[in-house]
Design an enzyme around this catalytic site. Structure first.
Site, PDB file in Angstrom:
ATOM      1  N   SER A  19     -61.305   5.282  29.272  1.00 25.83           N
ATOM      2  CA  SER A  19     -61.244   4.385  30.513  1.00 25.83           C
ATOM      3  C   SER A  19     -62.578   3.616  30.685  1.00 25.83           C
ATOM      4  O   SER A  19     -62.939   3.454  31.819  1.00 25.83           O
ATOM      5  CB  SER A  19     -60.846   5.129  31.705  1.00 25.83           C
ATOM      6  OG  SER A  19     -59.834   5.945  31.504  1.00 25.83           O
TER       7      SER A  19
ATOM      8  N   GLY B  72     -57.072   6.732  28.760  1.00 23.42           N
ATOM      9  CA  GLY B  72     -55.899   6.060  29.509  1.00 23.42           C
ATOM     10  C   GLY B  72     -55.428   6.558  30.806  1.00 23.42           C
ATOM     11  O   GLY B  72     -54.491   6.158  31.482  1.00 23.42           O
TER      12      GLY B  72
ATOM     13  N   HIS C 130     -58.657  11.020  16.306  1.00 27.97           N
ATOM     14  CA  HIS C 130     -58.517  10.621  17.516  1.00 27.97           C
ATOM     15  C   HIS C 130     -57.524  11.593  18.327  1.00 27.97           C
ATOM     16  O   HIS C 130     -56.780  12.274  17.665  1.00 27.97           O
ATOM     17  CB  HIS C 130     -57.604   9.169  17.477  1.00 27.97           C
ATOM     18  CG  HIS C 130     -57.980   8.662  19.061  1.00 27.97           C
ATOM     19  ND1 HIS C 130     -57.045   9.114  19.894  1.00 27.97           N
ATOM     20  CD2 HIS C 130     -58.528   7.685  19.468  1.00 27.97           C
ATOM     21  CE1 HIS C 130     -57.230   8.380  21.097  1.00 27.97           C
ATOM     22  NE2 HIS C 130     -58.189   7.706  20.980  1.00 27.97           N
TER      23      HIS C 130
ATOM     24  N   ASN D 151     -60.583   0.057  20.127  1.00 24.71           N
ATOM     25  CA  ASN D 151     -59.343   0.593  19.428  1.00 24.71           C
ATOM     26  C   ASN D 151     -58.002   0.040  20.150  1.00 24.71           C
ATOM     27  O   ASN D 151     -57.590   0.469  21.223  1.00 24.71           O
ATOM     28  CB  ASN D 151     -59.390   2.152  19.692  1.00 24.71           C
ATOM     29  CG  ASN D 151     -58.399   3.031  19.355  1.00 24.71           C
ATOM     30  OD1 ASN D 151     -57.388   2.421  18.526  1.00 24.71           O
ATOM     31  ND2 ASN D 151     -58.073   4.410  19.437  1.00 24.71           N
TER      32      ASN D 151
ATOM     33  N   LYS E 221     -54.993   0.707  19.281  1.00 25.40           N
ATOM     34  CA  LYS E 221     -54.039   1.477  19.442  1.00 25.40           C
ATOM     35  C   LYS E 221     -52.482   0.994  18.807  1.00 25.40           C
ATOM     36  O   LYS E 221     -52.770   0.033  18.104  1.00 25.40           O
ATOM     37  CB  LYS E 221     -53.586   2.150  20.746  1.00 25.40           C
ATOM     38  CG  LYS E 221     -54.962   2.889  21.019  1.00 25.40           C
ATOM     39  CD  LYS E 221     -55.019   3.672  22.261  1.00 25.40           C
ATOM     40  CE  LYS E 221     -56.293   4.238  22.850  1.00 25.40           C
ATOM     41  NZ  LYS E 221     -56.280   5.316  23.885  1.00 25.40           N
TER      42      LYS E 221
ATOM     43  N   GLU F 121     -55.207  11.516  20.378  1.00 24.43           N
ATOM     44  CA  GLU F 121     -53.778  11.239  20.373  1.00 24.43           C
ATOM     45  C   GLU F 121     -53.090  11.807  18.988  1.00 24.43           C
ATOM     46  O   GLU F 121     -51.950  12.306  19.317  1.00 24.43           O
ATOM     47  CB  GLU F 121     -53.460   9.728  20.405  1.00 24.43           C
ATOM     48  CG  GLU F 121     -54.046   9.402  21.964  1.00 24.43           C
ATOM     49  CD  GLU F 121     -54.240   7.738  22.149  1.00 24.43           C
ATOM     50  OE1 GLU F 121     -54.107   7.039  21.345  1.00 24.43           O
ATOM     51  OE2 GLU F 121     -54.764   7.596  23.228  1.00 24.43           O
TER      52      GLU F 121
ATOM     53  N   GLU G 118     -64.761  11.493  23.371  1.00 26.39           N
ATOM     54  CA  GLU G 118     -63.667  10.874  24.094  1.00 26.39           C
ATOM     55  C   GLU G 118     -63.021  12.224  25.046  1.00 26.39           C
ATOM     56  O   GLU G 118     -62.159  12.788  24.301  1.00 26.39           O
ATOM     57  CB  GLU G 118     -62.845  10.287  23.314  1.00 26.39           C
ATOM     58  CG  GLU G 118     -63.218   9.142  22.592  1.00 26.39           C
ATOM     59  CD  GLU G 118     -62.109   8.032  22.373  1.00 26.39           C
ATOM     60  OE1 GLU G 118     -62.228   6.733  22.752  1.00 26.39           O
ATOM     61  OE2 GLU G 118     -61.254   8.430  21.507  1.00 26.39           O
TER      62      GLU G 118
END
Ligand code: 13P
Length: 247
Positions: free
Chosen positions: A207, A172, A94, A6, A8, A96, A166
């Protein structure tokens, strides 16, 4: 195994094209690989990445999709538009987008349905926050996120997609779930999917890098990874693919 990158909101047209070219060249040398590979570039880079990866058996997907088929939705991209430029997959829900753009379970479910209706394979992203984990609510949260989609499309269609676990606290942050933590959640998801879920890819994301991938991929119900930061460097991403091949 399925290894997905991904990208991003990173890079430029030139960098996306370079990264795709690099992956294509390496994959062409490994025609017999038993690992499937996918990348999710920013939408504006999709056509060039599709073009570069055409011969390389690497799936290309978008990072988001509209729940609507067409019409007055300024700024949105429909599933059929994504399919039209050569996408075969799309990320849905996702964390985010859930956290920063307040995307709900219901919206994710609608997007998932729209993706499947246009022949795209949705990758449903699920995962708990640190507060939810600390409160002992991990399985409840994950199950709620998946059930919302199942209510919309049926469990059989959930099994035809890909699920990416996730944990929000691992994205991250440099902190990964331990292999056992990942396995526990993945096994719970597999069990919930039932018999039809035996072939469903359940990816771990958060990560993942070339140092920790091997231990994660060794877990029985971890069928690969959804990689963020480490997917932006061709060498590291290729190393992770190699670890999946050896798993
Ligand atoms: P990182 O690998 O950078 O933690 O990102 C994971 C992710 O969000 C993939 O979708």
């Amino acid at each position: 195994m399925l290894i997905a990158g991904n990208w991003k909101m990173n890079g430029s047209l030139a960098k996306a094209a370079d990264l795709a070219e690099c992956l294509a060249q390496q994959r062409l040398n490994r025609i017999k690989s038993n690992v499937r590979v996918a990348v999710f570039p920013p939408a504006v880079h999709l056509p060039i990445v599709v073009h570069r990866l055409q011969q390389a058996r690497i799936y290309v997907g978008a990072q988001d999709v509209s729940a609507h088929t067409d019409g007055a939705f300024t700024g949105e991209l429909s599933a059929s538009m994504l399919a039209d430029v050569g996408c075969s997959m799309v990320l849905v829900g996702h964390s985010e987008r859930r956290a920063r753009l307040h995307e709900s379970n219901r919206e994710a479910a609608n997007k998932y349905a729209a993706a499947q209706a246009s022949g795209l394979t949705p990758v449903l992203c699920v995962g708990e926050t640190l507060a939810e984990r600390d409160a002992g609510h991990t399985s409840e949260v994950v199950e709620g996120q998946i059930s919302a989609v199942a209510e919309q499309v049926g469990w059989e269609n959930v099994c035809l997609g890909v699920i990416a676990y996730e944990p929000v606290w691992a994205i991250g942050t440099g902190i990964t779930a331990s292999p056992q933590q990942a396995q526990d959640v993945h096994a719970g998801i597999r069990q919930r999917l039932g018999d039809a879920g035996e072939q469903t890819y359940i990816l771990y994301g958060g990560s993942v890098n070339a140092e920790n991938a091997q231990a994660l991929f060794a877990q029985e119900d971890v069928d690969g990874g959804l990689i963020g930061g480490a997917a932006l460097q061709a060498a590291e991403f290729l190393r992770i693919i190699q670890l999946a091949e050896e798993a």
